[in-house]
Design an enzyme around this catalytic site. Sequence first.
Site, PDB file in Angstrom:
ATOM      1  N   HIS A 117       0.676  -1.506   0.313  1.00  0.00           N
ATOM      2  CA  HIS A 117      -0.235   0.185  -0.316  1.00  0.00           C
ATOM      3  C   HIS A 117       1.066   0.893   0.138  1.00  0.00           C
ATOM      4  O   HIS A 117       0.034   2.130   0.084  1.00  0.00           O
ATOM      5  CB  HIS A 117      -1.093  -0.539   1.169  1.00  0.00           C
ATOM      6  CG  HIS A 117      -1.880  -0.599   0.923  1.00  0.00           C
ATOM      7  ND1 HIS A 117      -2.765  -1.394   2.276  1.00  0.00           N
ATOM      8  CD2 HIS A 117      -2.376  -1.698   0.401  1.00  0.00           C
ATOM      9  CE1 HIS A 117      -3.916  -2.198   1.867  1.00  0.00           C
ATOM     10  NE2 HIS A 117      -3.286  -1.973   0.089  1.00  0.00           N
ATOM     11  N   CYS A 125       3.551  13.338  -8.049  1.00  0.00           N
ATOM     12  CA  CYS A 125       2.427  13.922  -8.083  1.00  0.00           C
ATOM     13  C   CYS A 125       1.357  13.466  -8.800  1.00  0.00           C
ATOM     14  O   CYS A 125       0.565  12.949  -9.646  1.00  0.00           O
ATOM     15  CB  CYS A 125       2.869  14.452  -9.861  1.00  0.00           C
ATOM     16  SG  CYS A 125       2.734  15.816 -10.762  1.00  0.00           S
ATOM     17  N   CYS A 129       2.862  13.638 -13.825  1.00  0.00           N
ATOM     18  CA  CYS A 129       3.515  14.319 -14.950  1.00  0.00           C
ATOM     19  C   CYS A 129       4.625  13.574 -15.695  1.00  0.00           C
ATOM     20  O   CYS A 129       5.277  13.992 -16.635  1.00  0.00           O
ATOM     21  CB  CYS A 129       3.979  15.687 -14.016  1.00  0.00           C
ATOM     22  SG  CYS A 129       5.544  15.643 -12.948  1.00  0.00           S
ATOM     23  N   CYS A 151       7.016  19.550 -11.493  1.00  0.00           N
ATOM     24  CA  CYS A 151       6.440  20.357 -12.383  1.00  0.00           C
ATOM     25  C   CYS A 151       5.244  21.248 -11.609  1.00  0.00           C
ATOM     26  O   CYS A 151       4.331  22.155 -12.355  1.00  0.00           O
ATOM     27  CB  CYS A 151       4.612  19.385 -12.943  1.00  0.00           C
ATOM     28  SG  CYS A 151       3.898  18.356 -12.127  1.00  0.00           S
ATOM     29  N   ASN A 213      -3.562 -12.863  15.791  1.00  0.00           N
ATOM     30  CA  ASN A 213      -4.625 -10.817  15.980  1.00  0.00           C
ATOM     31  C   ASN A 213      -5.367 -10.938  16.867  1.00  0.00           C
ATOM     32  O   ASN A 213      -5.599 -11.989  17.464  1.00  0.00           O
ATOM     33  CB  ASN A 213      -6.426 -11.146  14.868  1.00  0.00           C
ATOM     34  CG  ASN A 213      -6.765  -9.795  14.212  1.00  0.00           C
ATOM     35  OD1 ASN A 213      -7.374  -9.346  15.379  1.00  0.00           O
ATOM     36  ND2 ASN A 213      -6.343  -9.605  13.290  1.00  0.00           N
ATOM     37  N   VAL A 214      -5.636 -10.006  18.042  1.00  0.00           N
ATOM     38  CA  VAL A 214      -6.680 -10.176  19.288  1.00  0.00           C
ATOM     39  C   VAL A 214      -7.807 -10.521  18.990  1.00  0.00           C
ATOM     40  O   VAL A 214      -8.440 -10.551  19.872  1.00  0.00           O
ATOM     41  CB  VAL A 214      -6.218  -8.483  19.633  1.00  0.00           C
ATOM     42  CG1 VAL A 214      -4.948  -8.600  20.272  1.00  0.00           C
ATOM     43  CG2 VAL A 214      -7.199  -7.473  18.741  1.00  0.00           C
ATOM     44  N   ALA A 231       0.282  -9.256  18.638  1.00  0.00           N
ATOM     45  CA  ALA A 231       1.232  -9.987  18.261  1.00  0.00           C
ATOM     46  C   ALA A 231       2.355  -9.798  18.624  1.00  0.00           C
ATOM     47  O   ALA A 231       3.127 -10.581  19.029  1.00  0.00           O
ATOM     48  CB  ALA A 231       0.988  -9.209  16.607  1.00  0.00           C
TER      49      ALA A 231
END
Length: 244
Positions: A117, A125, A129, A151, A213-214, A231
Site C-alpha cells: 500500500h 505528482c 507529470c 512540474c 490477531n486480538v 501480536a
Amino acid sequence: MGIEELAARLRQSRRVTILTGAGVSTASGVPTFRGPGGLWRQCRPEDLATPAAFRRNPHLVWEWYAWRRELIASCRPNPAHDVIARWSHELDDCRVITQNVDDLHVRAGTANLIRVHGSIWAMSCWRACGGSPWRDESVPLLPFPPSCPHCGGLARPAVVWFGESLDQADIDAAIHACSCDVFLLVGTSSVVYPAAGLVHEARRRGAFTAEINVDSTPVSSEVDVAIHAPAEEVLTNIAKRHTP
Ligand code: APR
C-alpha cells in the site's frame, strides 16, 4: 496450544511469508483502521482515502495525512516489528508483505519487505507529470499542501487509495511469496483485497496458514491455527522458543 504448534511449524520450515496489517503497529501507538478506536470509526474512507476525495478537497485529505505523519513520526517499532525483522534475516527464505504505510518495518530493519500500500513518507505528482515519486519526511509539512518538484503541480501521498490498483511489481512479488511452507497473518482484519486474498492463494499452494490477531476475522475459521492475542506478545513468545 496454538502458539506451540506455530512455533514448531516455524522451526521446521524453510520458506516463511508474513503478511502484516495495522494491528502489528498498535503497540507502537499507531491507530488501526477498524475495530475499537479505529480511524474508520471516526471518519469515512470515501472522504479521505480515494482519488475522488482528493479531487474534491485536497486540503482536507492532506490535513489528515499531515496529522497521521506527525503521529507516526513519534512512534517507534515495537517487539512485533523487531521479531519479524530478526526472522527476515535469520530464516532461510522469509518474506514480509505489509499493508502498513507507517514504515515501522523499515525502521526495524526488515529484509525482503513488500509494501503493497506504499509509504506515508513518499509522495507523487497528482497530475502524474512523469517525474518519479520522491521521499519527504518533513513534519510538519511545509509548504502546505506540498507540490511536485518536477512540474510544480499538486503532490499527493504515494499510497494506494481505495479504488486504485496496487503496483504490478508488488502484486507479482506478493503472489510469488504465497509459495511458502508457512503463511502467517499478523494484525490484519483480512477484509481489504487483494491483500486479503493472499492467504487463500498460499493455502491453495499447500502452505500451513496461521493468524495472530486480538479478534477473530473472516479467515479465522479457515486458517490452520488462529491465535487470538496481541501480536507483540505472541511473536515474542514464539521467538523465545524458535531457534532458526
Ligand atoms: N495484535 C494483533 N492484532 C491486533 C492488535 C494487536 N496488538 N491490535 C489490533 N489488532 C487487529 C484488529 O483486531 C484488526 O483485526 O488488527 C486488525 C487491524 O485491522 P485493520 O484496522 O482493518 O487494518 P488492516 O487489516 O491493515 O487494513 C487493511 O485497510 O483502510 C485500509 O489501507 C488501509 O492498509 C489498510 C487496509
